[in-house]
Design a protein around this motif. Sequence first.
Motif, PDB file in Angstrom:
ATOM      1  N   ASP A  66      86.131 -59.868 -12.242  1.00  0.00           N
ATOM      2  CA  ASP A  66      85.467 -61.201 -11.301  1.00  0.00           C
ATOM      3  C   ASP A  66      84.547 -60.350 -10.247  1.00  0.00           C
ATOM      4  OD1 ASP A  66      86.452 -62.961 -12.702  1.00  0.00           O
ATOM      5  OD2 ASP A  66      88.276 -63.035 -11.458  1.00  0.00           O
ATOM      6  N   TYR A  74      80.714 -60.437  -9.756  1.00  0.00           N
ATOM      7  CA  TYR A  74      79.931 -60.813  -8.479  1.00  0.00           C
ATOM      8  C   TYR A  74      79.050 -59.751  -8.191  1.00  0.00           C
ATOM      9  CZ  TYR A  74      80.218 -62.864  -3.777  1.00  0.00           C
ATOM     10  OH  TYR A  74      80.068 -63.478  -2.439  1.00  0.00           O
ATOM     11  N   ALA A 132      75.816 -60.025 -10.137  1.00  0.00           N
ATOM     12  CA  ALA A 132      75.206 -61.362 -10.119  1.00  0.00           C
ATOM     13  C   ALA A 132      74.361 -61.120  -8.839  1.00  0.00           C
ATOM     14  CB  ALA A 132      76.295 -62.480 -10.199  1.00  0.00           C
ATOM     15  N   ARG A 133      74.203 -60.053  -8.054  1.00  0.00           N
ATOM     16  CA  ARG A 133      73.440 -59.802  -7.035  1.00  0.00           C
ATOM     17  C   ARG A 133      72.543 -58.820  -7.367  1.00  0.00           C
ATOM     18  NH1 ARG A 133      75.095 -64.081  -6.230  1.00  0.00           N
ATOM     19  NH2 ARG A 133      76.485 -64.843  -4.513  1.00  0.00           N
ATOM     20  N   PHE A 183      69.784 -66.827  -8.671  1.00  0.00           N
ATOM     21  CA  PHE A 183      70.960 -66.392  -7.698  1.00  0.00           C
ATOM     22  C   PHE A 183      72.179 -67.543  -7.952  1.00  0.00           C
ATOM     23  CE2 PHE A 183      73.194 -67.258  -3.750  1.00  0.00           C
ATOM     24  CZ  PHE A 183      73.631 -66.232  -3.419  1.00  0.00           C
ATOM     25  N   LEU A 184      73.236 -67.121  -8.010  1.00  0.00           N
ATOM     26  CA  LEU A 184      74.320 -68.158  -8.273  1.00  0.00           C
ATOM     27  C   LEU A 184      75.223 -68.046  -6.872  1.00  0.00           C
ATOM     28  CD1 LEU A 184      76.505 -69.694 -10.202  1.00  0.00           C
ATOM     29  CD2 LEU A 184      77.372 -67.535 -10.787  1.00  0.00           C
ATOM     30  N   GLY A 185      75.312 -69.087  -6.635  1.00  0.00           N
ATOM     31  CA  GLY A 185      76.186 -69.379  -5.231  1.00  0.00           C
ATOM     32  C   GLY A 185      77.576 -69.746  -5.770  1.00  0.00           C
ATOM     33  N   PHE A 186      78.686 -68.858  -5.601  1.00  0.00           N
ATOM     34  CA  PHE A 186      79.747 -68.936  -6.512  1.00  0.00           C
ATOM     35  C   PHE A 186      80.563 -70.040  -5.689  1.00  0.00           C
ATOM     36  CE2 PHE A 186      80.722 -65.025  -9.177  1.00  0.00           C
ATOM     37  CZ  PHE A 186      79.358 -64.786  -9.175  1.00  0.00           C
ATOM     38  N   PRO A 198      83.792 -67.548  -4.065  1.00  0.00           N
ATOM     39  CA  PRO A 198      83.354 -66.133  -3.652  1.00  0.00           C
ATOM     40  C   PRO A 198      84.614 -65.194  -3.926  1.00  0.00           C
ATOM     41  CG  PRO A 198      82.545 -67.686  -2.336  1.00  0.00           C
ATOM     42  CD  PRO A 198      83.674 -68.435  -2.907  1.00  0.00           C
ATOM     43  N   ILE A 199      84.336 -63.929  -4.578  1.00  0.00           N
ATOM     44  CA  ILE A 199      85.297 -62.931  -4.732  1.00  0.00           C
ATOM     45  C   ILE A 199      85.470 -62.097  -3.687  1.00  0.00           C
ATOM     46  CG2 ILE A 199      85.833 -61.097  -6.528  1.00  0.00           C
ATOM     47  CD1 ILE A 199      85.535 -63.871  -7.849  1.00  0.00           C
ATOM     48  N   GLU A 200      86.817 -61.701  -3.170  1.00  0.00           N
ATOM     49  CA  GLU A 200      86.987 -60.817  -2.345  1.00  0.00           C
ATOM     50  C   GLU A 200      87.082 -59.347  -2.944  1.00  0.00           C
ATOM     51  OE1 GLU A 200      90.403 -61.568  -0.163  1.00  0.00           O
ATOM     52  OE2 GLU A 200      90.011 -63.570   0.126  1.00  0.00           O
ATOM     53  N   VAL A 232      83.730 -57.133   1.683  1.00  0.00           N
ATOM     54  CA  VAL A 232      83.151 -58.443   1.061  1.00  0.00           C
ATOM     55  C   VAL A 232      84.092 -59.425   1.093  1.00  0.00           C
ATOM     56  CG1 VAL A 232      81.794 -59.282  -0.773  1.00  0.00           C
ATOM     57  CG2 VAL A 232      81.371 -57.043  -0.174  1.00  0.00           C
ATOM     58  N   ASN A 233      84.068 -60.467   1.627  1.00  0.00           N
ATOM     59  CA  ASN A 233      84.690 -61.733   1.634  1.00  0.00           C
ATOM     60  C   ASN A 233      86.162 -61.602   2.004  1.00  0.00           C
ATOM     61  OD1 ASN A 233      82.793 -63.955   0.900  1.00  0.00           O
ATOM     62  ND2 ASN A 233      82.966 -62.883  -1.417  1.00  0.00           N
ATOM     63  N   ASN A 253      78.680 -67.289   3.715  1.00  0.00           N
ATOM     64  CA  ASN A 253      78.380 -65.713   3.230  1.00  0.00           C
ATOM     65  C   ASN A 253      77.569 -65.976   2.097  1.00  0.00           C
ATOM     66  OD1 ASN A 253      78.289 -63.136   3.138  1.00  0.00           O
ATOM     67  ND2 ASN A 253      80.219 -62.817   2.185  1.00  0.00           N
ATOM     68  N   GLU A 254      77.676 -66.978   1.147  1.00  0.00           N
ATOM     69  CA  GLU A 254      76.979 -67.107  -0.140  1.00  0.00           C
ATOM     70  C   GLU A 254      75.501 -67.297   0.292  1.00  0.00           C
ATOM     71  OE1 GLU A 254      79.430 -65.612  -2.340  1.00  0.00           O
ATOM     72  OE2 GLU A 254      78.237 -66.911  -3.749  1.00  0.00           O
ATOM     73  N   GLN A 256      73.787 -64.514   1.766  1.00  0.00           N
ATOM     74  CA  GLN A 256      73.376 -63.430   0.550  1.00  0.00           C
ATOM     75  C   GLN A 256      72.083 -63.906   0.036  1.00  0.00           C
ATOM     76  OE1 GLN A 256      76.453 -62.348  -2.123  1.00  0.00           O
ATOM     77  NE2 GLN A 256      77.939 -62.674  -0.529  1.00  0.00           N
ATOM     78  N   LEU A 302      68.309 -62.200  -0.515  1.00  0.00           N
ATOM     79  CA  LEU A 302      67.693 -61.763  -1.641  1.00  0.00           C
ATOM     80  C   LEU A 302      66.600 -62.707  -2.121  1.00  0.00           C
ATOM     81  CD1 LEU A 302      71.170 -61.286  -3.601  1.00  0.00           C
ATOM     82  CD2 LEU A 302      69.623 -59.485  -2.806  1.00  0.00           C
TER      83      LEU A 302
END
Lengths: 455, 250
Positions: free
Chosen positions: A392, A396, A399-400, B81-84, B87-89, B142-143, B154-155, B158, B162
């Motif tokens: 995951d 992530y 994806a950036r 751009f994908l806003g999750f 969001p992953i830590e 991150v997160n 935060n999404e 980003q 970008l």
Amino acid sequence: MSLEAVKIESKQKFIEIYQDNIDTLKNDAPEYINIARQKAFELFKNIGIPDKKNENYKYTDLNKEFDNGYKMYLSPKNIKFQINDIFRCDVPEINTKVILLLNGWYYDRENLITELPGGAIIGSFQKAAELYPDLVKKHFAQYADMEKEGMVALNTAFVKDGIFLYVPKDVLIEKPIQIINLLMDEEEGFTQHRNLFILEEGSQASVVVCDHTLSTPNFLTNSVSEIFVGQNAGFDYSRMQNEHNGSKQVSHLYFHQERDSRVNANTITLHGGLVRNNVHVLLNGEGCENNTYGLYLTDKGQHIDNYVFMDHAFPNCISNQLFKGVLDDFATGAFNGKVLVRKDAQKTKAFQANNNILLTDDADINTKPQLEIYADDVKCSHGATVGQLDEDAMFYLRARGIPKKEAKLLLMYAFANDVIKAIQVPALQDRIQDLVDKRLRGELSRCNSCQMHCC
Amino acid sequence: MLLIKNLRASVEGKEILKGINLEVKAGEVHAIMGPNGSGKSTLASVLAGREIFQVTEGKVSYFGKDLLEMSPEERASEGIFLGFQYPIEIPGVSMVNFMKTAVNEQRKHKGLDPISSSDFLKLMREKKELVELDAALANRSVNEGFSGGEKKRNEIFQMAMLEPKLSILDETDSGLDIDALRIVANGVNKLKTAENATIVITHYQRLLDYIIPDYVHVLNNGKIIKSGGKELAFELEEKGYDWLKNDSDK
């Protein structure tokens, strides 16, 4: 040949070498050393080299490694080189005097002992045993357990030289002392150096140890360090293992900590064919703190085995163990950590963690954290994880816009950083960060200014 | 900009998307609504290149290129751009290092030199203000340890850093209180230009009070069963999804 036969043969080989060279070994050594030597020899005859039946060596078969015709260095071999030509360490803030062992012998034969400001002494163990018999006798072979550990008995039976460090009461050595273990020869060699570090009450010192190989033949090392840390003294031990993959080393660190003393021990294993690190800690008084950390980054056929024994013998001590590893290709490894909290060691805090990342299906690690607690008012935890890189998190990052390879590096680097940031010498921390980054990128991990092509 | 034709995708052999058709043009905001399990998040993941989903049929073209041929990082560098939703830590990777790497990798992809440290910090400061993100968060991993609202902000932060061409915001509104929702929506609105486009995925009509869509699509059982203007969202609010489901089942 069966393993049993190898076992007997390896043992027999050392018994014969000992008997054939008894005069060379005993020559020049004070009587008290030779008494310990003889005792160690008798013990080794019984114990021999540990095999896989020994629970502590289940994942590393040393008999196989000792079944060889490697030359032993019973006297210093004269290899002349200009140390500054091959080695120039530019890590800032490190003591400019480099202490060098060549194939287990103190290199600077002209100046075997150096006195540092405040009465501290650094130099050759052999010379120190002769010059300071009372001091050495008081500590030598007192902490390293040769009754249980055949490899320590073997080292003690053949004891000749190594590093000696003495820091008197309340003396502070500001800059870290750098010690280089250099292996260099045209033929295969087996070295067994013996170090003794004595830190008297209230003193403080830090050492940075680098293990290097400078020539291509295979090497085998069986080293023992005894470290006495007196009451309220502080000792920092950082080690970088950076030998080539044809080398094998077994190392034993024995820390003896008196009341209110503090020890940080940090071992970074970057290269080396087979590495077995034993760390024994005895917290022999109240209020001690011990932080023992390790990081190993291995690939190809490397094998790394870390063993830690943390003995809480008195109340109110704290110990932390953190070992982290990344194993790539078909590298193998083991972690075996044991915390013993004795009956009277109330208010003990002991923590232990081992985390591993396997990058391939062929990489393999065996991890065994253990707690043995006989006191009832303690705070202890232990845990181990073995996993892959977090998919995951990878997605992530990608994806950036971060490419897969870079994303992988970022995650591995983040994983390793927990151990690196525990290194107490800031300049060294930066340098190790850099070396780890290079290692993870698959580049040679050596400092730019250093000519040592150690791996 | 984006043209999806008869897209079918499955995960572990189970078909989730069963023939999606959608066109998004520059300057547009599309809302995709629908009940849980209708395939909204799968559509977002497939567009971003998540590898656990297998595309079994259909085409997706993005600025005339075959999107499905690209790796996730190529898609990102090309402006997706994908806003999750979650969001992953990532412990141990600082926000600063993460964003700097991402910005520079995207610049590299475009043949540009890495951004200077001072320009980068200036950019960070500017964009943080946009989503009212606490300055201290940038120095953290991150997160890690972020609250739900902080993660969503935060999404958008980003996204601001970008400057994507096509943003796909996967339930960016869920789990937010009204203040956080306003901040997030405000960020999205400020980033809107005539050149970029946004797909907002949500199952709460509430978000659309703050982000006004040009088109609303209802996704059910892997298919878009109804499309319309923003008034469709109000209708859904009033009647729920059932009347449409029944419609499509007939």
